[in-house]
Scaffold this motif. Structure first.
Motif, mmCIF file in Angstrom:
data_model
loop_
_atom_site.group_PDB
_atom_site.id
_atom_site.type_symbol
_atom_site.label_atom_id
_atom_site.label_comp_id
_atom_site.label_asym_id
_atom_site.label_seq_id
_atom_site.Cartn_x
_atom_site.Cartn_y
_atom_site.Cartn_z
ATOM 1 N N ALA A 1 16.132 9.625 46.615
ATOM 2 C CA ALA A 1 16.343 11.078 47.128
ATOM 3 C C ALA A 1 17.814 11.307 47.135
ATOM 4 O O ALA A 1 18.593 10.777 47.814
ATOM 5 C CB ALA A 1 15.555 11.426 48.334
ATOM 6 N N GLY A 2 18.280 12.610 46.512
ATOM 7 C CA GLY A 2 19.777 12.899 46.353
ATOM 8 C C GLY A 2 20.470 12.185 45.514
ATOM 9 O O GLY A 2 21.700 12.587 45.336
ATOM 10 N N ARG B 1 25.542 9.661 44.723
ATOM 11 C CA ARG B 1 25.362 10.673 45.626
ATOM 12 C C ARG B 1 26.835 11.261 46.012
ATOM 13 O O ARG B 1 27.681 10.807 46.630
ATOM 14 C CB ARG B 1 24.383 10.388 46.875
ATOM 15 C CG ARG B 1 23.948 11.651 47.588
ATOM 16 C CD ARG B 1 22.790 11.185 48.424
ATOM 17 N NE ARG B 1 23.279 10.536 49.840
ATOM 18 C CZ ARG B 1 22.527 10.134 50.438
ATOM 19 N NH1 ARG B 1 21.200 10.020 50.480
ATOM 20 N NH2 ARG B 1 23.120 9.518 51.755
ATOM 21 N N SER B 2 26.825 12.435 45.606
ATOM 22 C CA SER B 2 27.840 13.337 46.207
ATOM 23 C C SER B 2 27.996 13.505 47.550
ATOM 24 O O SER B 2 26.939 13.748 48.454
ATOM 25 C CB SER B 2 28.151 14.704 45.447
ATOM 26 O OG SER B 2 28.087 14.408 43.844
ATOM 27 N N ALA B 3 29.204 13.362 48.169
ATOM 28 C CA ALA B 3 29.613 13.773 49.776
ATOM 29 C C ALA B 3 29.526 15.354 49.743
ATOM 30 O O ALA B 3 30.111 16.037 49.009
ATOM 31 C CB ALA B 3 30.668 12.779 50.076
ATOM 32 N N SER B 4 29.367 15.561 50.963
ATOM 33 C CA SER B 4 29.567 17.077 51.419
ATOM 34 C C SER B 4 30.817 17.041 51.654
ATOM 35 O O SER B 4 31.407 16.183 51.982
ATOM 36 C CB SER B 4 28.696 17.510 52.600
ATOM 37 O OG SER B 4 27.341 17.390 52.321
ATOM 38 N N PRO C 1 21.962 10.509 56.280
ATOM 39 C CA PRO C 1 21.829 12.110 56.074
ATOM 40 C C PRO C 1 22.507 12.297 54.403
ATOM 41 O O PRO C 1 23.223 11.663 53.863
ATOM 42 C CB PRO C 1 22.728 12.839 57.013
ATOM 43 C CG PRO C 1 22.859 11.690 58.083
ATOM 44 C CD PRO C 1 22.876 10.165 57.311
ATOM 45 N N LEU C 2 21.757 13.243 53.923
ATOM 46 C CA LEU C 2 22.143 13.621 52.489
ATOM 47 C C LEU C 2 23.602 14.100 52.094
ATOM 48 O O LEU C 2 24.356 13.809 51.161
ATOM 49 C CB LEU C 2 21.115 14.818 51.882
ATOM 50 C CG LEU C 2 19.787 14.368 51.681
ATOM 51 C CD1 LEU C 2 18.980 15.491 51.061
ATOM 52 C CD2 LEU C 2 19.726 13.177 50.528
ATOM 53 N N GLY C 3 24.214 14.429 53.170
ATOM 54 C CA GLY C 3 25.697 14.857 53.279
ATOM 55 C C GLY C 3 26.673 13.714 52.999
ATOM 56 O O GLY C 3 27.707 13.697 52.677
ATOM 57 N N GLN D 1 33.100 14.678 54.282
ATOM 58 C CA GLN D 1 32.120 13.419 54.561
ATOM 59 C C GLN D 1 32.618 12.429 53.689
ATOM 60 O O GLN D 1 33.477 12.434 52.828
ATOM 61 C CB GLN D 1 30.734 13.793 54.326
ATOM 62 C CG GLN D 1 29.986 14.565 55.244
ATOM 63 C CD GLN D 1 29.749 14.003 56.618
ATOM 64 O OE1 GLN D 1 29.749 13.033 56.771
ATOM 65 N NE2 GLN D 1 29.755 15.015 57.580
ATOM 66 N N ILE D 2 32.209 10.974 54.056
ATOM 67 C CA ILE D 2 32.865 9.960 53.377
ATOM 68 C C ILE D 2 32.016 9.523 52.360
ATOM 69 O O ILE D 2 30.872 9.911 52.188
ATOM 70 C CB ILE D 2 32.843 8.728 54.497
ATOM 71 C CG1 ILE D 2 31.402 8.228 54.876
ATOM 72 C CG2 ILE D 2 33.985 8.844 55.598
ATOM 73 C CD1 ILE D 2 31.276 6.895 55.545
#
Length: 109
Positions: free
Chosen positions: A14-15, A33-36, A63-65, A39-40
């Motif tokens: 996911a993500g 997966r791109s960081a928010s 977490p998705l972030g 975020q790292i």
């Protein structure tokens, strides 16, 4: 958790999306997966006789972030072995070259 046989082209966690990057003549396959913002991004490197699927449980729990790059090291998963003199023959050599040549901002521990 035992070894699970997976289809070679099963959908990423996911993500994440499929990713390929070229470094030192090797086309690395993996997931990204791109960081928010703020975020790292973590570089996930598997051990011997494994591939990026090693990280699936962790990826699903993060977490998705949190950004990530999970790669198949040369000769593992979908990444072929390099041709040439073997100058970049350790996982650390491949990883540092990958980060430098693809300019990915990753946190490595």
């Amino acid at each position: 958790m035992g070894i699970v046989n997976r289809p070679r082209y099963q959908s990423p966690p996911a993500g994440c999306r499929d990713w390929a990057g070229l470094a030192h003549g090797v086309v690395y396959e993996g997931w990204i997966r791109s960081a928010s913002e703020g975020q790292i991004t973590a570089l996930l490197i598997h051990g011997t006789a494994s591939d990026r699927w090693t990280w699936e449980p962790l990826i699903e729990a993060l977490p998705l972030g949190i950004g990530l790059l999970a790669i198949d090291l040369p000769g593992h998963g979908l990444t072929a072995l390099p041709r040439g003199d073997g100058a970049h023959s350790t996982p650390a050599d491949f990883s540092s070259t990958l980060l430098l040549e693809t300019a990915l901002p990753c946190w490595v521990s």
